[in-house]
Design a protein around this motif. Structure first.
Motif, PDB file in Angstrom:
ATOM      1  N   GLU A   2       0.834  -1.187   0.000  1.00  0.00           N
ATOM      2  CA  GLU A   2       0.000   0.000   0.000  1.00  0.00           C
ATOM      3  C   GLU A   2       0.870   1.238   0.000  1.00  0.00           C
ATOM      4  O   GLU A   2       1.923   1.277   0.625  1.00  0.00           O
ATOM      5  N   PRO A   3       0.422   2.325  -0.670  1.00  0.00           N
ATOM      6  CA  PRO A   3       1.243   3.529  -0.797  1.00  0.00           C
ATOM      7  C   PRO A   3       1.592   4.150   0.539  1.00  0.00           C
ATOM      8  O   PRO A   3       2.690   4.655   0.729  1.00  0.00           O
ATOM      9  N   ARG A   4       0.644   4.156   1.512  1.00  0.00           N
ATOM     10  CA  ARG A   4       0.990   4.744   2.813  1.00  0.00           C
ATOM     11  C   ARG A   4       2.071   3.920   3.484  1.00  0.00           C
ATOM     12  O   ARG A   4       2.932   4.435   4.174  1.00  0.00           O
ATOM     13  N   LYS A   5       2.026   2.593   3.292  1.00  0.00           N
ATOM     14  CA  LYS A   5       3.062   1.741   3.862  1.00  0.00           C
ATOM     15  C   LYS A   5       4.401   1.996   3.203  1.00  0.00           C
ATOM     16  O   LYS A   5       5.456   1.865   3.820  1.00  0.00           O
ATOM     17  N   ILE A   6       4.357   2.345   1.921  1.00  0.00           N
ATOM     18  CA  ILE A   6       5.604   2.681   1.227  1.00  0.00           C
ATOM     19  C   ILE A   6       6.239   3.888   1.885  1.00  0.00           C
ATOM     20  O   ILE A   6       7.441   3.920   2.162  1.00  0.00           O
ATOM     21  N   ALA A   7       5.439   4.904   2.146  1.00  0.00           N
ATOM     22  CA  ALA A   7       5.966   6.123   2.767  1.00  0.00           C
ATOM     23  C   ALA A   7       6.528   5.818   4.136  1.00  0.00           C
ATOM     24  O   ALA A   7       7.598   6.295   4.516  1.00  0.00           O
ATOM     25  N   VAL A 139       5.288  -0.823  -7.470  1.00  0.00           N
ATOM     26  CA  VAL A 139       6.517  -0.183  -7.940  1.00  0.00           C
ATOM     27  C   VAL A 139       6.215   1.253  -8.371  1.00  0.00           C
ATOM     28  O   VAL A 139       6.944   2.193  -8.020  1.00  0.00           O
ATOM     29  N   ALA A 140       5.138   1.427  -9.117  1.00  0.00           N
ATOM     30  CA  ALA A 140       4.767   2.767  -9.587  1.00  0.00           C
ATOM     31  C   ALA A 140       4.466   3.690  -8.403  1.00  0.00           C
ATOM     32  O   ALA A 140       4.866   4.865  -8.386  1.00  0.00           O
ATOM     33  N   ALA A 141       3.759   3.160  -7.395  1.00  0.00           N
ATOM     34  CA  ALA A 141       3.429   3.976  -6.219  1.00  0.00           C
ATOM     35  C   ALA A 141       4.682   4.364  -5.453  1.00  0.00           C
ATOM     36  O   ALA A 141       4.825   5.508  -4.995  1.00  0.00           O
ATOM     37  N   ALA A 142       5.611   3.417  -5.320  1.00  0.00           N
ATOM     38  CA  ALA A 142       6.864   3.731  -4.633  1.00  0.00           C
ATOM     39  C   ALA A 142       7.622   4.819  -5.374  1.00  0.00           C
ATOM     40  O   ALA A 142       8.207   5.726  -4.758  1.00  0.00           O
ATOM     41  N   ALA A 143       7.616   4.761  -6.688  1.00  0.00           N
ATOM     42  CA  ALA A 143       8.297   5.784  -7.489  1.00  0.00           C
ATOM     43  C   ALA A 143       7.661   7.153  -7.274  1.00  0.00           C
ATOM     44  O   ALA A 143       8.361   8.174  -7.175  1.00  0.00           O
ATOM     45  N   ASN A 172      -3.130   7.836  -5.561  1.00  0.00           N
ATOM     46  CA  ASN A 172      -2.958   8.182  -4.141  1.00  0.00           C
ATOM     47  C   ASN A 172      -1.497   8.503  -3.838  1.00  0.00           C
ATOM     48  O   ASN A 172      -1.174   9.488  -3.151  1.00  0.00           O
ATOM     49  N   ALA A 173      -0.578   7.670  -4.361  1.00  0.00           N
ATOM     50  CA  ALA A 173       0.852   7.901  -4.120  1.00  0.00           C
ATOM     51  C   ALA A 173       1.319   9.186  -4.803  1.00  0.00           C
ATOM     52  O   ALA A 173       2.155   9.926  -4.248  1.00  0.00           O
ATOM     53  N   ALA A 174       0.804   9.452  -6.006  1.00  0.00           N
ATOM     54  CA  ALA A 174       1.173  10.686  -6.696  1.00  0.00           C
ATOM     55  C   ALA A 174       0.712  11.903  -5.891  1.00  0.00           C
ATOM     56  O   ALA A 174       1.434  12.909  -5.776  1.00  0.00           O
ATOM     57  N   ALA A 175      -0.507  11.820  -5.323  1.00  0.00           N
ATOM     58  CA  ALA A 175      -1.000  12.915  -4.483  1.00  0.00           C
ATOM     59  C   ALA A 175      -0.098  13.098  -3.268  1.00  0.00           C
ATOM     60  O   ALA A 175       0.236  14.236  -2.883  1.00  0.00           O
ATOM     61  N   GLU A 176       0.324  11.995  -2.695  1.00  0.00           N
ATOM     62  CA  GLU A 176       1.224  12.080  -1.537  1.00  0.00           C
ATOM     63  C   GLU A 176       2.543  12.736  -1.931  1.00  0.00           C
ATOM     64  O   GLU A 176       3.092  13.567  -1.196  1.00  0.00           O
TER      65      GLU A 176
END
Length: 733
Positions: A2-7, A139-143, A172-176
């Protein structure tokens, strides 16, 4: 992932890296880098290689990068290699991570991209932009998150495009990522650029939490002009947007924000409404027989929304009457009617009728105004405490306790006379007030206040420990108004000095009535227990002993029991020889609960020569000290010897055997064996002797051997006999 977990993963990696550089390893002698590199090149177990990577995070240089880089593709060692590469301060690490980011897939790619985000490598923007289009959304979200940490126009351009991605995870990740860039702009003073990004995210098709975060940023970036946007959120039906508006208002603060909140609060004057009868707890006590504890304040504090739900149990005030079924006795009023009831221990009671709760939006705005602390906001809270409907007044009254000043005193005093939960909250806030001039305002109000308001002010003066209120309280303890009289006596319990303690003692001797006597006794208990000169206070109490009635003597005994100290103990020793059976009963009960070992000689004397009716109680109190309190081991065993010498019943001797088991000694073993001759104690004595013997050192072998011979001869139960035989055999080896 999940993107929040990536952060979160990125942040944690950074924390680990920092800790390794400055923490435990940083305090150890340097490890030769060549040795660590050699381990990574060898066929060493992967655990050893992981530890080498960990140490390279502290001691590594560019020379380690060529051996660390290949490990980024190893599922078991990749995270360890990244820890080192994140920490080593050399551009070669960035190059290695960039190269791996273009080749790896799946979780390995996510990990490397996270590390790039930690290092904020601007040269990685191109490869990260490419990975934004990866088929693997993790991968895309992490980027996207990593690009946000790096920032810059190129990264922002890539993230803008990613906001249109088909995957909600990537959006969501791009917004973050964009929010990270906006936050950096705002921190650098580029509010216009920050506002543009915040507004972009606010209008994008992204999850609500991102839009809420963007709204906060958009308000802050607009500065003074952001108030209109803040107010817009306050008008929203979305509770999350209202909440972010109020939290942002707390960040901005200032008169303009306070005035905007006041405007949005709406009218606070109470509308005509049908208010339920107010629940007022008049008095309450819990216990049985002659053992009661006043729980009035506890029940008053438990009233919520004009109703009370409580169980009659020891949770109210401990166990005032052990071994007895207790009850809760309550006197309360509901509107104009007064009631009394008894609730048996273990039963639940519900009183009162809940009213309509405060408007949550108005309550939240009042709380925000309290946190902002602007005068306009405080004035509004004061007004709400006076004029709002009952539920909102309750909110405002509680807020005044932590932010009000002297101007809040008359408001709170008035509310404290209205009864129920509102009165309780107002009384508490009056005590909590910390603003300038509060004490002076209370004292000044006391000069002219009458009736219920005088009661409230006396209570506040006592709770605030206002010594300057002493003359007023001394005068009011003779008031014709019983409620004022009671409040004055209670206040004296909290503020009277040692020099004037005799005033309360004299009142104990000659109370106005039974209620007056109980109030004075409670006040004296508080006063004497807080005196810095406990012995002097105890001496004053004992000075009136010869002319005191039985009731007063019992009260003095109980007060001495709460005080502690040598003088109090001497007073109790004297009281124990009183001719009145009731007094002796009270003394032995108090001494039996004494919380220091210095009561042991008094209890022993009473167990030997005191009133036969209370010798067992005294002996049990003496044994309790040996069992529970901090006593030197030799003294403890001596106490057991004394107790066994005077104990007449097996019950007390069993208690002594329990003490001997807790504190095993050779002498205790001999004392236990001596009880084998008592038929009723043979089994317990044998078991105690064996338990003690099993814990004694080899140096006591001769004593153990003799004791086990006696245990074996007593023919105890088979299991104890077998253990005794094993111990006896061991001593022969």
């Amino acid at each position: 992932m999940e993107p929040r977990k990536i952060a979160i993963s990125i942040v944690l990696c950074g924390v680990v890296t920092f800790a390794l550089r400055v923490g435990t390893f940083g305090q150890q002698p340097p490890v030769p880098e060549s040795d660590l590199v050699a381990i990574l090149k060898s066929d060493a177990p992967k655990g050893d290689k992981a530890l080498a990577c960990k140490k390279l995070a502290v001691f590594g240089t560019a020379q380690a990068v060529p051996v660390l880089a290949p490990l980024l593709a190893d599922p078991e060692l990749a995270s360890w290699a990244r820890i080192a590469l994140e920490a080593i301060p050399d551009p070669a690490c960035d190059a290695a991570l960039r190269e791996a980011a273009g080749k790896l897939d799946g979780r390995l790619a996510v990990g490397v991209i996270n590390s790039i985000g930690v290092r904020r490598d601007p040269q990685a923007i191109e490869v990260l932009t490419q990975r934004l289009g990866d088929n693997d959304v993790d991968v895309a979200a992490a980027a996207a998150v990593a690009l946000g940490r790096i920032g810059g126009e190129k990264a922002i351009a890539a993230l803008r495009s990613a906001l249109k991605h088909t995957s909600p995870i990537v959006r969501n990740a791009a917004a973050e990522g964009l929010l990270s860039c906006a936050d950096r702009y705002l921190g650098e003073g580029n509010a216009a650029a920050a506002q543009q990004l915040y507004d972009l995210v606010r209008s994008a098709d992204v999850p609500k939490p991102r839009r809420v975060e963007a709204t906060r940023g958009a308000i802050l970036a607009r500065g003074v002009d952001g108030l209109s946007l803040l107010v817009e959120q306050l008008k929203s039906n979305d509770k999350d947007l209202v909440a972010i508006a109020l939290s942002t208002a707390r960040e901005i603060k200032g008169p303009a924000v306070a005035q905007a909140l006041v405007a949005e609060l709406g009218p606070i004057a109470a509308a005509p409404q049908q208010r339920p009868p107010v629940l007022v707890i008049k008095s309450a006590r819990y216990g049985a027989g002659d053992r009661w504890v006043d729980v009035t304040e506890a029940l008053r504090a438990a009233v919520r929304n004009n109703s009370l739900q409580v169980e009659a149990s020891n949770s109210l005030a401990g166990d005032p009457a052990p071994g007895v079924v207790k009850e809760l006795q309550i006197v309360y009023s509901l509107g104009d009617q007064e009631f009394s009831l008894r609730v048996k221990e273990g039963e639940m009671i519900r009183l009162g009728e809940g009213g309509k709760p405060a408007d949550p939006r108005q309550a939240a705005i009042l709380e925000a105004l309290a946190d902002i602390g602007d005068p306009a906001g405080i004035a509004t809270i004061v007004k709400a405490a006076q004029e709002a409907d009952w539920a909102l007044r309750l909110v405002a009254v509680r807020l005044l306790g932590r932010l009000g000043d002297a101007s809040a005193v008359p408001v709170l005093v008035s509310a404290a006379t209205e009864g129920g939960e509102l009165a309780q909250a107002a009384a508490e806030s009056l005590v909590q007030l910390a603003g300038q001039g509060v004490d002076e305002a209370i004292l000044k109000s006391l000069q002219s206040a009458q009736g219920p308001q005088r009661v409230v002010l006396l209570q506040a003066a006592g709770e605030r420990l206002l010594g300057a209120a002493l003359p007023t309280a001394l005068a009011d303890m003779n008031s014709d108004d019983p409620t004022v009289r009671t409040a004055a006596i209670r206040a004296l319990g909290m503020i009277v000095p040692l020099e004037q303690l005799d005033v309360l003692i004299a009142r104990l001797l000659k109370p106005v009535d039974d209620q007056d006597f109980q109030t004075v006794r409670e006040a004296l208990t508080i006063a004497c227990s807080r005196m810095p000169e406990l012995d002097a206070a105890a001496a004053k109490l004992m000075a009136v002993w010869p002319k005191a009635s039985t009731r007063v003597r019992i009260a003095i005994v109980e007060i001495l029991g709460t005080m502690g100290g040598q003088a109090a103990l001497r007073g109790l020793a004297q009281a124990a020889r009183d001719s009145e059976d009731e007094v002796q009963d009270a003394v032995t009960r108090v001494l039996g609960e004494w919380m220091s070992a210095d009561a042991a000689p008094v209890l022993l004397d009473l167990a030997r020569t005191g009133n036969p009716r209370y010798r067992i109680r005294a002996l049990r109190g003496y044994i309790r000290i040996a069992r529970q309190l901090d006593v030197p081991l030799n003294d403890r065993i001596a106490m057991c010897r004394n107790a066994l010498a005077i104990a007449q019943r097996p019950e007390e001797k069993r208690l002594v055997l329990e003490v001997l088991r807790r504190y095993p000694t050779a002498e205790g073993l001999q004392l236990s064996v001596a009880q084998l001759a008592v038929p009723e104690l043979k089994a317990e004595a044998a078991e105690t002797a064996v338990q003690i013997a099993e814990k004694l050192p080899a140096s006591d072998a001769a004593i153990v051997a003799k004791a086990m011979d006696q245990v074996i001869q007593a023919a105890p139960a088979a299991e104890i006999l077998q253990r005794a035989q094993v111990l006896r055999q061991r001593t022969r080896q």
